[in-house]
Write a protein that holds these residues in place. Sequence first.
Motif, PDB file in Angstrom:
ATOM      1  N   MET A 186       0.958  -1.262  -0.012  1.00 45.08           N
ATOM      2  CA  MET A 186      -0.038  -0.175  -0.147  1.00 45.08           C
ATOM      3  C   MET A 186       0.806   1.131  -0.065  1.00 45.08           C
ATOM      4  O   MET A 186       1.813   1.344   0.740  1.00 45.08           O
ATOM      5  N   GLN A 246      -2.358   5.910  -0.062  1.00 47.87           N
ATOM      6  CA  GLN A 246      -3.351   5.004   0.274  1.00 47.87           C
ATOM      7  C   GLN A 246      -3.620   4.766   1.685  1.00 47.87           C
ATOM      8  O   GLN A 246      -4.781   4.857   2.278  1.00 47.87           O
ATOM      9  N   GLU A 282      -5.198   7.917   3.013  1.00 51.39           N
ATOM     10  CA  GLU A 282      -6.747   8.042   2.681  1.00 51.39           C
ATOM     11  C   GLU A 282      -7.427   6.938   3.556  1.00 51.39           C
ATOM     12  O   GLU A 282      -8.538   7.394   4.045  1.00 51.39           O
ATOM     13  N   GLU A 283      -6.805   5.830   3.648  1.00 55.08           N
ATOM     14  CA  GLU A 283      -7.779   4.952   4.558  1.00 55.08           C
ATOM     15  C   GLU A 283      -7.783   5.207   6.067  1.00 55.08           C
ATOM     16  O   GLU A 283      -8.901   5.024   6.654  1.00 55.08           O
TER      17      GLU A 283
END
Length: 88
Positions: free
Chosen positions: A1, A5, A8-9
């Motif tokens: 990842m 990402q 954002e997660e």
Amino acid sequence: MTSKQLIEENYKSMCEKQIAKNEDYGNSAFEDIEVLGRKIPAIDACLSRMSDKIKRLQSNELKVDETIDDTLVDLVGYIVIYNILKSK
């Protein structure tokens, strides 16, 4: 990842938690409060709540049923709410 990402997660998870908390508390963080007959603007109450969360993190001892992660999510949530309130 990727880092993007992961960020954002992480934000998505915090956002979902904050929305759920806001619903549980009836949107109260956006409302002025009354303490001992004195009206406290919501933005000032928000700053106070942020201060409480920072003090909790600095103490290295959580004396409430709240994890460090919970405290961090709350702090981020209050920062977002403060940002909304200051733009009103």
